[in-house]
Enzyme design. Structure first.
Site, PDB file in Angstrom:
ATOM      1  N   ARG A 243       1.553  24.671  49.087  1.00 48.14           N
ATOM      2  CA  ARG A 243       1.440  24.277  47.686  1.00 48.14           C
ATOM      3  C   ARG A 243       1.004  22.818  47.623  1.00 48.14           C
ATOM      4  O   ARG A 243       1.492  21.971  48.379  1.00 48.14           O
ATOM      5  CB  ARG A 243       2.770  24.450  46.949  1.00 48.14           C
ATOM      6  CG  ARG A 243       3.130  25.896  46.616  1.00 48.14           C
ATOM      7  CD  ARG A 243       2.206  26.469  45.552  1.00 48.14           C
ATOM      8  NE  ARG A 243       2.604  27.781  45.078  1.00 48.14           N
ATOM      9  CZ  ARG A 243       2.198  28.941  45.569  1.00 48.14           C
ATOM     10  NH1 ARG A 243       1.375  28.946  46.620  1.00 48.14           N
ATOM     11  NH2 ARG A 243       2.597  30.082  45.046  1.00 48.14           N
ATOM     12  N   GLU A 272      -5.656  23.313  39.985  1.00 42.55           N
ATOM     13  CA  GLU A 272      -6.644  24.274  40.474  1.00 42.55           C
ATOM     14  C   GLU A 272      -7.288  24.999  39.298  1.00 42.55           C
ATOM     15  O   GLU A 272      -6.584  25.383  38.364  1.00 42.55           O
ATOM     16  CB  GLU A 272      -5.978  25.285  41.416  1.00 42.55           C
ATOM     17  CG  GLU A 272      -5.358  24.623  42.647  1.00 42.55           C
ATOM     18  CD  GLU A 272      -4.652  25.618  43.564  1.00 42.55           C
ATOM     19  OE1 GLU A 272      -4.655  26.839  43.252  1.00 42.55           O
ATOM     20  OE2 GLU A 272      -4.091  25.185  44.580  1.00 42.55           O
ATOM     21  N   HIS A 291      -7.956  27.694  47.766  1.00 46.04           N
ATOM     22  CA  HIS A 291      -6.710  28.472  47.679  1.00 46.04           C
ATOM     23  C   HIS A 291      -6.993  29.953  47.956  1.00 46.04           C
ATOM     24  O   HIS A 291      -6.577  30.841  47.211  1.00 46.04           O
ATOM     25  CB  HIS A 291      -6.046  28.308  46.308  1.00 46.04           C
ATOM     26  CG  HIS A 291      -4.575  28.648  46.323  1.00 46.04           C
ATOM     27  ND1 HIS A 291      -3.690  28.175  45.388  1.00 46.04           N
ATOM     28  CD2 HIS A 291      -3.836  29.423  47.165  1.00 46.04           C
ATOM     29  CE1 HIS A 291      -2.472  28.634  45.648  1.00 46.04           C
ATOM     30  NE2 HIS A 291      -2.539  29.401  46.727  1.00 46.04           N
TER      31      HIS A 291
END
Length: 328
Positions: A243, A272, A291
């Site tokens: 994270r 993001e 990600h």
């Protein structure tokens, strides 16, 4: 528990980008009752998330941008369960879920091999400077600078769950020496994984590569700040596939700009997707991915099916993979 004689209203409020709709998991969920899948952006807005699940007894949470807050749980009176695809629970107010009688489950370990492989790939790409070398060659250059060898180097693994454990195995396979730290302690487990248990400070001081595999909880938010980054070797590399908020953003940018660490490889970020002007994009000592460490067909297939299996188990009265049970 819902009356088995009535349809089970299942909502998937956040299938954007689409991974659930039309899959075997979707078909299996439909065998349990009425299913509504929302594949348009918008679940990141609290009012819209409430609108999408306000009739649902069960929500299958696909994306972390859908935040299940106190307000969401208070508004959604029918909600009995949130089944998360994935491990992370930082987008769920777990205390509020328990108070409002909502069971929360997740799917730990289903993406472990994929994320661990991606971690190793980022580690190697950063150490061998693959993105920069490849770009320079396409520009007509023939770069011949010295690269970093990982064989014989020390890797510090923070977090020894399914992903961290697999990273230990992979890094040992290429000849690295792993040190490991767990929020729960667990020195015996760490030893069984083939790593040496060490303190946070000792890992930061000794490791040539630091890799993060911790859950984002209050105790780990800002886990690496200015002090910690300053304690690392100037030649050290940092990898984060967990994270973004585990690392203090400004502290990382300063450490990279001032050469306090040699580089970073990041799959996760504070915000993001990244904005075009984000300063991290201008750093040539950074390797980036969007990600997507766990985005493989196998992970999607197995993880979504397991999220639906958790719904089935809940409806059968024996919930599995429980993160939060309702407060009695």
């Amino acid at each position: 528990m819902a009356n088995p004689r009535t349809p089970i209203q299942i909502a998937v409020p956040d299938d954007f980008p689409v991974v659930f709709e039309g899959t075997a998991a979707h078909a299996r969920a439909k065998s349990l009752g009425e299913v509504r899948v929302f594949s348009a952006r918008g679940a990141d807005e609290e009012a819209e998330l409430i609108r999408r699940i306000d009739r649902a007894r069960i929500a299958i949470n696909i994306r972390a941008h859908a935040r299940f807050t106190e307000g969401v749980f208070a508004a959604c009176k029918h909600l009995e369960m949130v089944s998360i695809w994935g491990t992370g629970t930082d987008n769920i107010d777990l205390d509020a879920a328990g108070r409002h009688g909502v069971t929360v489950t997740n799917t730990p370990g289903t993406n472990a091999s994929a994320v661990a492989e991606h971690t190793l790939a980022l580690m190697l790409a950063l150490a061998r400077r693959i993105p920069r070398i490849e770009r320079e060659m396409r520009e007509g250059q023939w770069p011949r600078e010295l690269l970093t060898q990982l064989f014989g180097k020390t890797v510090g693994v923070f977090g020894t769950g399914a992903i961290g454990a697999r990273v230990i195995t992979l890094t040992k396979a290429i000849g690295m020496e792993p040190l490991a730290w767990s929020l729960r302690g667990q020195p015996e487990r760490i030893a069984a994984l083939g790593a040496r248990a060490a303190s946070k400070d000792d890992i930061l001081k000794e490791a040539d590569v630091v890799t993060l595999h911790l859950r984002l909880v209050p105790e780990t938010r800002g886990f690496l700040g200015r002090r910690e980054l300053g304690a690392m070797k100037r030649t050290a590399l940092l990898v984060n596939t967990a994270r973004g908020a585990l690392i203090e953003r400004e502290a990382l940018l300063d450490a990279l700009a001032q050469g306090r660490i040699a580089g970073a490889a990041l799959d996760v970020f504070h915000e993001e997707p990244l904005k075009p002007a984000d300063p991290i994009l201008g750093r040539d000592n950074v390797v980036l991915s969007p990600h997507n460490a766990g985005q493989t067909p196998e992970v999607i297939r197995d993880g979504l099916l397991r999220a639906v299996q958790n719904v089935e188990a809940f409806l059968a009265g024996h919930p599995t993979d429980v993160v939060v049970a309702p407060v009695k």
